[in-house]
Structures are given as structure tokens and as C-alpha cells.
Design a protein around this motif. Structure first.
Motif, PDB file in Angstrom:
ATOM      1  N   PHE A   1       0.816  -1.218   0.000  1.00 46.50           N
ATOM      2  CA  PHE A   1       0.000   0.000   0.000  1.00 46.50           C
ATOM      3  C   PHE A   1       0.849   1.268   0.000  1.00 46.50           C
ATOM      4  O   PHE A   1       0.345   2.351  -0.318  1.00 46.50           O
ATOM      5  CB  PHE A   1      -0.976  -0.032   1.168  1.00 46.50           C
ATOM      6  CG  PHE A   1      -2.058  -1.058   0.997  1.00 46.50           C
ATOM      7  CD1 PHE A   1      -3.051  -0.886   0.052  1.00 46.50           C
ATOM      8  CD2 PHE A   1      -2.059  -2.222   1.749  1.00 46.50           C
ATOM      9  CE1 PHE A   1      -4.046  -1.839  -0.137  1.00 46.50           C
ATOM     10  CE2 PHE A   1      -3.041  -3.187   1.575  1.00 46.50           C
ATOM     11  CZ  PHE A   1      -4.035  -2.997   0.633  1.00 46.50           C
ATOM     12  N   GLY A   2       2.146   1.131   0.325  1.00 47.49           N
ATOM     13  CA  GLY A   2       3.060   2.256   0.158  1.00 47.49           C
ATOM     14  C   GLY A   2       3.251   2.629  -1.298  1.00 47.49           C
ATOM     15  O   GLY A   2       3.789   3.692  -1.613  1.00 47.49           O
ATOM     16  N   GLY A   3       2.782   1.767  -2.194  1.00 51.23           N
ATOM     17  CA  GLY A   3       2.808   2.077  -3.621  1.00 51.23           C
ATOM     18  C   GLY A   3       1.864   3.198  -4.002  1.00 51.23           C
ATOM     19  O   GLY A   3       1.739   3.529  -5.181  1.00 51.23           O
ATOM     20  N   ASN A   4       1.188   3.797  -3.013  1.00 49.58           N
ATOM     21  CA  ASN A   4       0.277   4.918  -3.302  1.00 49.58           C
ATOM     22  C   ASN A   4       1.003   6.074  -3.983  1.00 49.58           C
ATOM     23  O   ASN A   4       0.377   6.877  -4.687  1.00 49.58           O
ATOM     24  CB  ASN A   4      -0.422   5.397  -2.023  1.00 49.58           C
ATOM     25  CG  ASN A   4       0.518   6.045  -1.018  1.00 49.58           C
ATOM     26  OD1 ASN A   4       0.897   7.201  -1.125  1.00 49.58           O
ATOM     27  ND2 ASN A   4       0.891   5.276  -0.006  1.00 49.58           N
ATOM     28  N   PHE A   5       2.315   6.163  -3.811  1.00 47.97           N
ATOM     29  CA  PHE A   5       3.057   7.252  -4.453  1.00 47.97           C
ATOM     30  C   PHE A   5       2.980   7.165  -5.979  1.00 47.97           C
ATOM     31  O   PHE A   5       3.102   8.176  -6.670  1.00 47.97           O
ATOM     32  CB  PHE A   5       4.514   7.238  -4.006  1.00 47.97           C
ATOM     33  CG  PHE A   5       4.728   7.854  -2.649  1.00 47.97           C
ATOM     34  CD1 PHE A   5       4.830   9.224  -2.504  1.00 47.97           C
ATOM     35  CD2 PHE A   5       4.823   7.066  -1.523  1.00 47.97           C
ATOM     36  CE1 PHE A   5       5.026   9.805  -1.255  1.00 47.97           C
ATOM     37  CE2 PHE A   5       5.005   7.630  -0.264  1.00 47.97           C
ATOM     38  CZ  PHE A   5       5.105   9.003  -0.131  1.00 47.97           C
ATOM     39  N   ALA A   6       2.788   5.953  -6.514  1.00 47.11           N
ATOM     40  CA  ALA A   6       2.680   5.814  -7.968  1.00 47.11           C
ATOM     41  C   ALA A   6       1.476   6.581  -8.502  1.00 47.11           C
ATOM     42  O   ALA A   6       1.479   7.043  -9.642  1.00 47.11           O
ATOM     43  CB  ALA A   6       2.573   4.336  -8.345  1.00 47.11           C
ATOM     44  N   LEU A   7       0.433   6.707  -7.679  1.00 49.16           N
ATOM     45  CA  LEU A   7      -0.745   7.435  -8.143  1.00 49.16           C
ATOM     46  C   LEU A   7      -0.424   8.904  -8.393  1.00 49.16           C
ATOM     47  O   LEU A   7      -0.921   9.501  -9.348  1.00 49.16           O
ATOM     48  CB  LEU A   7      -1.887   7.318  -7.128  1.00 49.16           C
ATOM     49  CG  LEU A   7      -3.191   7.976  -7.595  1.00 49.16           C
ATOM     50  CD1 LEU A   7      -3.780   7.201  -8.768  1.00 49.16           C
ATOM     51  CD2 LEU A   7      -4.198   8.072  -6.476  1.00 49.16           C
ATOM     52  N   PHE A   8       0.424   9.480  -7.552  1.00 52.26           N
ATOM     53  CA  PHE A   8       0.751  10.896  -7.735  1.00 52.26           C
ATOM     54  C   PHE A   8       1.580  11.097  -9.002  1.00 52.26           C
ATOM     55  O   PHE A   8       1.445  12.126  -9.673  1.00 52.26           O
ATOM     56  CB  PHE A   8       1.474  11.423  -6.495  1.00 52.26           C
ATOM     57  CG  PHE A   8       0.613  11.422  -5.265  1.00 52.26           C
ATOM     58  CD1 PHE A   8      -0.407  12.343  -5.120  1.00 52.26           C
ATOM     59  CD2 PHE A   8       0.796  10.464  -4.279  1.00 52.26           C
ATOM     60  CE1 PHE A   8      -1.217  12.336  -3.992  1.00 52.26           C
ATOM     61  CE2 PHE A   8       0.001  10.440  -3.147  1.00 52.26           C
ATOM     62  CZ  PHE A   8      -1.020  11.381  -3.002  1.00 52.26           C
ATOM     63  N   SER A   9       2.453  10.132  -9.340  1.00 51.83           N
ATOM     64  CA  SER A   9       3.205  10.224 -10.597  1.00 51.83           C
ATOM     65  C   SER A   9       2.264  10.187 -11.796  1.00 51.83           C
ATOM     66  O   SER A   9       2.535  10.791 -12.836  1.00 51.83           O
ATOM     67  CB  SER A   9       4.207   9.063 -10.690  1.00 51.83           C
ATOM     68  OG  SER A   9       5.173   9.153  -9.677  1.00 51.83           O
ATOM     69  N   LEU A  10       1.144   9.485 -11.642  1.00 53.48           N
ATOM     70  CA  LEU A  10       0.145   9.378 -12.704  1.00 53.48           C
ATOM     71  C   LEU A  10      -0.819  10.553 -12.691  1.00 53.48           C
ATOM     72  O   LEU A  10      -1.168  11.115 -13.738  1.00 53.48           O
ATOM     73  CB  LEU A  10      -0.627   8.062 -12.505  1.00 53.48           C
ATOM     74  CG  LEU A  10      -1.953   7.864 -13.237  1.00 53.48           C
ATOM     75  CD1 LEU A  10      -1.732   7.842 -14.738  1.00 53.48           C
ATOM     76  CD2 LEU A  10      -2.617   6.580 -12.775  1.00 53.48           C
ATOM     77  N   TRP A  11      -1.248  10.956 -11.508  1.00 50.99           N
ATOM     78  CA  TRP A  11      -2.371  11.880 -11.321  1.00 50.99           C
ATOM     79  C   TRP A  11      -1.974  13.347 -11.388  1.00 50.99           C
ATOM     80  O   TRP A  11      -2.659  14.168 -12.014  1.00 50.99           O
ATOM     81  CB  TRP A  11      -3.014  11.567  -9.977  1.00 50.99           C
ATOM     82  CG  TRP A  11      -4.396  12.081  -9.762  1.00 50.99           C
ATOM     83  CD1 TRP A  11      -5.266  12.586 -10.694  1.00 50.99           C
ATOM     84  CD2 TRP A  11      -5.096  12.129  -8.508  1.00 50.99           C
ATOM     85  NE1 TRP A  11      -6.454  12.939 -10.105  1.00 50.99           N
ATOM     86  CE2 TRP A  11      -6.377  12.668  -8.758  1.00 50.99           C
ATOM     87  CE3 TRP A  11      -4.765  11.758  -7.207  1.00 50.99           C
ATOM     88  CZ2 TRP A  11      -7.319  12.854  -7.751  1.00 50.99           C
ATOM     89  CZ3 TRP A  11      -5.705  11.936  -6.202  1.00 50.99           C
ATOM     90  CH2 TRP A  11      -6.958  12.469  -6.468  1.00 50.99           C
ATOM     91  N   LEU A  12      -0.875  13.724 -10.749  1.00 53.51           N
ATOM     92  CA  LEU A  12      -0.492  15.144 -10.722  1.00 53.51           C
ATOM     93  C   LEU A  12      -0.276  15.729 -12.121  1.00 53.51           C
ATOM     94  O   LEU A  12      -0.754  16.831 -12.403  1.00 53.51           O
ATOM     95  CB  LEU A  12       0.755  15.339  -9.866  1.00 53.51           C
ATOM     96  CG  LEU A  12       0.537  15.405  -8.347  1.00 53.51           C
ATOM     97  CD1 LEU A  12       1.864  15.621  -7.633  1.00 53.51           C
ATOM     98  CD2 LEU A  12      -0.427  16.525  -7.976  1.00 53.51           C
ATOM     99  N   PRO A  13       0.455  15.036 -13.032  1.00 54.99           N
ATOM    100  CA  PRO A  13       0.619  15.619 -14.367  1.00 54.99           C
ATOM    101  C   PRO A  13      -0.704  15.827 -15.105  1.00 54.99           C
ATOM    102  O   PRO A  13      -0.802  16.704 -15.965  1.00 54.99           O
ATOM    103  CB  PRO A  13       1.490  14.590 -15.093  1.00 54.99           C
ATOM    104  CG  PRO A  13       2.250  13.903 -14.001  1.00 54.99           C
ATOM    105  CD  PRO A  13       1.269  13.815 -12.867  1.00 54.99           C
ATOM    106  N   GLU A  14      -1.724  15.031 -14.768  1.00 56.57           N
ATOM    107  CA  GLU A  14      -3.022  15.161 -15.430  1.00 56.57           C
ATOM    108  C   GLU A  14      -3.790  16.397 -14.961  1.00 56.57           C
ATOM    109  O   GLU A  14      -4.765  16.803 -15.593  1.00 56.57           O
ATOM    110  CB  GLU A  14      -3.878  13.920 -15.160  1.00 56.57           C
ATOM    111  CG  GLU A  14      -3.326  12.647 -15.771  1.00 56.57           C
ATOM    112  CD  GLU A  14      -4.128  11.413 -15.423  1.00 56.57           C
ATOM    113  OE1 GLU A  14      -3.985  10.399 -16.118  1.00 56.57           O
ATOM    114  OE2 GLU A  14      -4.904  11.466 -14.444  1.00 56.57           O
TER     115      GLU A  14
END
Length: 433
Positions: free
Chosen positions: A350-363
Motif C-alpha cells: 500500500f506504500g505504492g500509493n506514491f505511484a498514483l501521484f506520478s500518474l495523477w499530478l501531471p493530469e
């Protein structure tokens, strides 16, 4: 049903191929992010032996409480350096992604290597502070580069692939500690952190700027991105992203900073020798890293299926439960080493939540302000995290225990569930130009 499966396979085969520059750029960004993670985690792994040697040279007794307090203060300084890494965002929006990405890698590599020469805690603190400035900028620029350089139909998985690098770095640091650290000591570990200089040189020589950035006209590139992301058009999403990233960063104390110390304490309590305790901490870190890599890879498909906000909620719930169960429950069991390490795998996933920010912030931001927005949101979280870390270190010192103070950080993830609804949902949208 067969036609549906066939159609999906056909779509998968029709994904836009990557050109040589895109491939080289990704591996450069991934390698930089991997070595960034390795560098960050080296400090957590060598914290105890380094401070045990340097505190007496600085006029302080190397007691467990002093080691814990000094470690928290030095990590807070490191986080302040992370926070000041905001400077890289406007530079990248003005001068380009690859040049500034290489500069961040060069900065953290050089000053990590210099940490090996420290003769007191003050020098170590200065070197870690400046290394933090470099490390903090790498994620924002690597994430921005991959989002802009990769084709629309591949950038989402690219974000997940990129984020695995940071935790592959954890695994690499654990492997080095298991071999180099045990035999040659903490100074040799810091010296290995100078290796990324080679990656920085390769990025400068082989990787082209993303076309999205190149197509931005000179007037747009010279805009004032900080003023824009805090203006009416972006203000709400900027501050919501700052809060969510702050919550994710606070979770690093359980999954990165205090995990090795907790395992060493549990292993020592179980009767293991000093060397065996360090090796056990390295193995536990490797297991946590594997869990996080799997969590990063599972996240993009989930975000495409149920949306960005719901995916983050799932991961935040997982973080809250696993932090509470590992540090609040397993840490205090009479034979808690095995269940604690088992929960670390869940915590890692669940620490993989940081991957969402790499995907989501640029959008959420247009090209002219994207790197600045990414850097600002991550830097804000690190500044707040530095303050929280002082409080956590004081709590550990006051309570004379590691488990309960770290377990309480699970509460911020519960708070995050009430913030997520205010964020924009970008599933199905293309990257804004």
C-alpha cells in the motif's frame, strides 16, 4: 465473449511504440529514481552505526535515546532540503526537463558521497541537507518527463513503472547493506551513493526534451508558474494535492525511516547478534520493497478501472491498517519479529500509493506549469513532514518506545479519506497541453 477478448488483445498490440529517446529517457529517469531511493534508504539503514560513532565526537553520549533524537533531527533537516527542492520545478519549466533532471541527480550523488567523510554530526547534517535538495527534485522532474515524453496510451503504466524505481532502490540499499555495510561499515555505504553521477552524465548526453515542452512557445515558458498554480484556476487542486501528498509522505516514517530500527530492536530482543540483526533488517527491507513494487504495478490498472480518487482511498485504508498492525500490535508481541515482517509486506504494497501521484499530478496541470506544480506539491508535504518528524522524535524520546508514536501516524491516512473527495477525478482524460 471471445470477440471482446480478441478486441482487447488487438488494442494492446496497437499501443504506440516507443522511440529510442523515449526508452533511453525512461531508463535514465528510472535509474535516477532507483538510485534516489537507494540514497534515501541508505541513511535509514546506517543511522544507528553512523550516529553511534559520530555523537561522541560531537560531545554527546551515544545512548539509544540520543541516537533516536539525533536521527530524527537529521532526518528533519533532510526533509527541509527535500522541501527546498521546489527550486527545480520553475527551472525545469524554463530550461527543460532533462537538463534539470540531470542536475538533481548530480547534486544528491555528490553530497551523499561526501557524507562518508563526516567527522561529526554537524557535517553529516549539512551533507544530508544538500543531498535532500537534489533528491527532492528528482521525483517531480522524472514524473513530469515520463508523463510528457510517453504516448498517451502508455504514460499511465509508465507512471507505475517509474515509481517502482524508488523501491527498487530500497531493495538495492538493503542488498548493499547486507554485503558492503556489514563488512565495510557505514562510510562505505555512503560512498556507493556517489554512483548516480554516471546516470546524470548519460541523461545529458542521450536524452532529448519531450515534444510537449519543446512545442511550448517562449512566452509561455517564461510565464510565472508559481503565481498561476496558486491563482484562481488551479488554487483548489494545488492545495488538495499538497495535503494528500503530505499524508503520503508522513507514511514514509513507518515504511522507510523507522522500519530498519524496529526490526533491529525486535531481532535483538529475539537473541540475535548485532550482525544477524542488521542482516535481518536488510532482508525485511527487501521484502517491504518487493511489496511496494507490486503495489506500484497494480495501481495504474486499478486507477483506470475505479478512478484515481477511489484508488487512493483504497491505498490509504491499507496504509492505516498496516501501520497500526505492524507498529501498534506486532511490535509489542513477545515473539513479534515474524508477524512484524509479515505486516511489512502489506505496508509495502500500500506504500505504492506514491505511484498514483506520478500518474495523477501531471493530469491536473498544463505543460507550462506542470513541473512547478509537481515540485511545489511535493515540497509542501516535505516541509510539513519535517515538523511532524520533530514531534515524532520527541514522542519516541518521551515515551521511550518506537512502536506507539509511529503507529499513531496511521491516523493521518484516515484524515486523508475526508480530503480525497475534494480532488479532481481525471480518469479518461488526456494529458493537458
Amino acid at each position: 465473449m471471445m470477440n471482446t477478448v480478441t478486441d482487447r488483445r488487438a488494442v494492446a498490440r496497437q499501443r504506440t511504440p516507443l522511440n529510442r529517446s523515449q526508452i533511453a529517457g525512461f531508463w535514465g529517469a528510472w535509474a535516477g529514481w532507483t538510485l534516489d531511493g537507494m540514497d534515501s534508504f541508505i541513511y535509514a539503514l546506517v543511522l544507528t552505526p553512523a550516529l553511534t560513532e559520530l555523537l561522541p565526537r560531537s560531545g554527546f553520549a551515544a545512548t539509544p535515546s540520543n541516537v533516536g533524537l539525533a536521527g530524527s533531527i537529521l532526518f528533519a533537516l533532510f526533509l527541509v532540503g527535500w522541501g527546498l527542492s521546489f527550486i527545480w520545478g520553475p527551472l525545469a519549466d524554463r530550461f527543460g526537463r532533462t537538463k534539470v533532471l540531470a542536475a538533481t541527480i548530480f547534486t544528491f550523488a555528490i553530497f551523499t558521497g561526501l557524507a562518508a567523510t563526516s567527522t561529526n554530526v554537524w557535517q553529516l547534517g549539512i551533507y544530508r541537507f544538500i543531498a535532500g535538495v537534489g533528491i527532492g527534485g528528482e521525483w517531480a522532474l522524472a514524473g513530469t518527463y515520463v508523463a510528457e515524453a510517453w504516448p498517451e496510451d502508455r504514460r499511465k503504466m509508465g507512471a507505475g513503472y517509474l515509481q517502482t524505481g524508488y523501491y527498487a532502490g530500497f531493495f538495492l540499499a538493503a542488498a548493499l547493506n547486507y554485503t558492503v555495510g556489514v563488512h565495510f561499515g557505514w562510510r562505505a555505504m555512503f560512498l556507493t551513493g556517489a554512483v548516480p553521477v554516471v546516470v546524470a552524465i548519460l541523461i545529458l548526453l542521450r536524452v532529448k526534451e519531450p515534444e510537449k515542452w519543446q512545442k511550448a512557445d517562449a512566452k509561455t515558458v517564461r510565464a510565472k508558474p508559481l503565481r498561476e498554480i496558486l491563482g484562481p484556476a488551479y488554487r483548489r487542486r494545488t492545495w488538495v494535492a499538497c495535503i494528500l501528498l503530505t499524508i503520503a509522505i508522513i507514511g514514509l516514517w513507518a515504511g522507510a525511516v523507522y522500519e530498519p530500527s524496529a526490526v533491529i530492536q525486535l531481532a535483538t530482543r529475539a537473541g540475535m547478534s548485532k550482525g544477524d540483526s542488521i542482516r535481518t533488517a536488510s532482508l525485511a527491507t527487501g521484502l517491504l520493497s518487493i511489496g511496494t513494487i507490486l503495489g506500484c504495478l497494480a495501481l495504474p490498472p486499478l486507477a483506470e478501472r475505479i478512478g484515481r480518487k477511489m484508488t487512493l482511498a483504497v491505498y490509504f485504508v491499507g496504509m492505516a491498517v498496516s501501520i497500526a498492525a505492524s507498529f501498534g500490535w506486532a511490535f509489542y508481541l513477545p515473539n513479534g519479529l515474524a508477524p512484524f515482517i509479515a505486516w511489512l509486506f502489506v505496508l509495502g504494497f500500500f506504500g505504492g500509493n506514491f505511484a498514483l501521484f506520478s500518474l495523477w499530478l501531471p493530469e491536473q496541470f498544463e505543460t507550462r506549469v506542470r513541473a512547478t506544480a509537481f515540485a511545489f506539491c511535493t515540497s509542501f508535504g516535505r516541509f510539513v513532514g519535517a515538523g511532524v518528524n520533530f514531534l515524532l522524535g520527541a514522542a519516541v524520546l518521551h515515551m521511550q518506545t518506537l512502536g506507539v508514536p509511529v503507529a499513531l501516524t496511521a491516523l493521518v491516512f484516515v484524515l486523508g479519506l475526508f480530503v480525497i473527495p475534494f480532488a479532481p477525478e481525471t480518469r479518461g482524460e488526456t494529458l493537458p497541453q
